[in-house]
Design a protein around this motif. Structure first.
Motif, PDB file in Angstrom:
ATOM      1  N   SER A  49       0.832  -1.204   0.000  1.00 58.71           N
ATOM      2  CA  SER A  49       0.000   0.000   0.000  1.00 58.71           C
ATOM      3  C   SER A  49       0.866   1.253   0.000  1.00 58.71           C
ATOM      4  N   PRO A  50       1.516   1.572  -1.123  1.00 54.52           N
ATOM      5  CA  PRO A  50       2.300   2.807  -1.194  1.00 54.52           C
ATOM      6  C   PRO A  50       1.378   4.018  -1.170  1.00 54.52           C
ATOM      7  N   ARG A  51       1.906   5.168  -0.735  1.00 52.76           N
ATOM      8  CA  ARG A  51       1.100   6.385  -0.704  1.00 52.76           C
ATOM      9  C   ARG A  51       0.700   6.807  -2.104  1.00 52.76           C
ATOM     10  N   GLU A  52       1.589   6.634  -3.060  1.00 53.67           N
ATOM     11  CA  GLU A  52       1.295   6.941  -4.455  1.00 53.67           C
ATOM     12  C   GLU A  52       1.520   5.693  -5.292  1.00 53.67           C
ATOM     13  N   ILE A  53       0.923   5.643  -6.459  1.00 54.90           N
ATOM     14  CA  ILE A  53       1.042   4.482  -7.335  1.00 54.90           C
ATOM     15  C   ILE A  53       2.433   4.461  -7.963  1.00 54.90           C
ATOM     16  N   PRO A  54       3.194   3.393  -7.788  1.00 57.11           N
ATOM     17  CA  PRO A  54       4.551   3.331  -8.345  1.00 57.11           C
ATOM     18  C   PRO A  54       4.555   3.490  -9.864  1.00 57.11           C
ATOM     19  N   GLN A  70     -10.332   3.401  -7.449  1.00 56.83           N
ATOM     20  CA  GLN A  70      -9.824   2.237  -8.171  1.00 56.83           C
ATOM     21  C   GLN A  70      -9.112   2.727  -9.427  1.00 56.83           C
ATOM     22  N   VAL A  71      -7.903   2.249  -9.633  1.00 53.19           N
ATOM     23  CA  VAL A  71      -7.114   2.603 -10.813  1.00 53.19           C
ATOM     24  C   VAL A  71      -6.628   1.326 -11.483  1.00 53.19           C
ATOM     25  N   TYR A  89      -5.204  -1.140  -8.772  1.00 55.85           N
ATOM     26  CA  TYR A  89      -4.911  -0.514  -7.492  1.00 55.85           C
ATOM     27  C   TYR A  89      -6.215  -0.065  -6.826  1.00 55.85           C
ATOM     28  N   GLU A  90      -6.296  -0.265  -5.515  1.00 53.77           N
ATOM     29  CA  GLU A  90      -7.448   0.157  -4.720  1.00 53.77           C
ATOM     30  C   GLU A  90      -6.954   1.148  -3.673  1.00 53.77           C
ATOM     31  N   ARG A  91      -7.612   2.316  -3.612  1.00 53.90           N
ATOM     32  CA  ARG A  91      -7.215   3.312  -2.614  1.00 53.90           C
ATOM     33  C   ARG A  91      -7.723   2.894  -1.229  1.00 53.90           C
ATOM     34  N   TRP A  96      -2.368   3.190  -1.708  1.00 55.11           N
ATOM     35  CA  TRP A  96      -2.897   2.421  -2.841  1.00 55.11           C
ATOM     36  C   TRP A  96      -2.464   0.966  -2.713  1.00 55.11           C
ATOM     37  N   GLN A  97      -3.418   0.065  -2.559  1.00 58.24           N
ATOM     38  CA  GLN A  97      -3.097  -1.360  -2.453  1.00 58.24           C
ATOM     39  C   GLN A  97      -3.027  -1.974  -3.846  1.00 58.24           C
ATOM     40  N   ALA A  98      -1.922  -2.634  -4.131  1.00 58.97           N
ATOM     41  CA  ALA A  98      -1.697  -3.224  -5.450  1.00 58.97           C
ATOM     42  C   ALA A  98      -2.237  -4.638  -5.516  1.00 58.97           C
ATOM     43  N   GLY A  99      -2.920  -4.942  -6.599  1.00 57.79           N
ATOM     44  CA  GLY A  99      -3.280  -6.309  -6.898  1.00 57.79           C
ATOM     45  C   GLY A  99      -2.145  -6.982  -7.653  1.00 57.79           C
TER      46      GLY A  99
END
Length: 244
Positions: A49-54, A70-71, A89-91, A96-99
């Motif tokens: 869960s990074p603060r921003e999407i890598p 959701q991104v 990705y889910e905020r 942001w939690q990565a699938g």
């Protein structure tokens, strides 16, 4: 969930015209960017869960609506590559939690910031995801879903692979289309010269005309995961463009 059933005659005509990825242009609620040189796909760790999407630079991050929770991130291997990777990705409260990362195909010639009909490139940018459909029954999508026999793609792809089943499941990318309609709707606000029919759909094992394609299982996973209440968007382009 809303199920729509347009007329068979309209479906046949529309599908012949769209061709899933014949080109498109950004609407006022979308953002398209300029093309960029090749880059490197960043592989996230599922569950982090990074603060921003890598992999996204400040310009790209600024285009993602604050309401989006959701991104769907599609990262191309290079400006002229037809290979890419897709991560949902889910905020969350912590970031942001990565699938998991899924392999994907994009257009034959790669990416462009100014998509036109027949250029065989996928459009870069940030676009909303509003409507879904397919040849198969609704698997439980929360996006409005149109099931129809019009979701067929005859013939073979660029590498001789059969296209059968490519549209078993599709999610329309809101690019030169009117959200709130079936993916088969032919309305093109910026005109047919800027193309249309840009979808997420089932991978047939080769490059697309402009769409993004992942396996049937992963398309079903996306349909089950995306929630209009979370305002999903797709962020797509080659890695260097996304990193700006």
């Amino acid at each position: 969930m809303t199920v729509r059933t347009p007329s068979a005659a309209l479906l046949a005509t529309v599908l012949l015209l769209t061709g899933c990825g014949s080109g498109a242009a950004a609407l006022p609620h979308t953002v398209a960017g300029a093309a960029s040189p090749p880059g490197t796909v960043r592989t996230p760790t599922a569950g982090t869960s990074p603060r921003e999407i890598p992999g996204l630079g400040p310009a790209t991050l600024a285009r993602i609506p604050r309401s989006a929770r959701q991104v769907v991130l599609v990262t191309g291997r290079g400006h002229d590559s037809s290979r890419s990777a897709l991560v949902l990705y889910e905020r969350t409260g912590s970031g942001w939690q990565a699938g998991p990362e899924w392999p994907a195909h994009n257009a034959l010639k790669g990416w462009t910031g100014h998509h036109t009909a027949g250029d065989l490139r996928s459009p870069t940018g940030v676009y909303t995801l509003s409507d879904a459909g397919g040849l198969l029954a609704d698997p439980g999508s929360r996006l409005p879903y149109t099931r129809s026999s019009g979701f067929v793609s005859p013939g073979t792809g660029f590498e001789g692979e059969p296209l059968t089943g490519s549209f078993d499941y599709v999610i329309a990318i809101d690019y030169n289309r009117v959200p709130g309609n079936s993916p088969l709707d032919w309305t093109r606000p910026l005109g047919p010269g800027r193309g249309g029919g840009i979808w997420l759909h089932v991978d047939h094992g080769g490059p697309t005309h402009g769409c993004v394609a992942v396996s049937r299982r992963h398309m079903k996973d996306l349909l089950l995961a995306l929630d209009p209440a979370r305002h999903p968007v797709v962020v797509m382009g080659d890695a260097a463009y996304l990193a700006r």
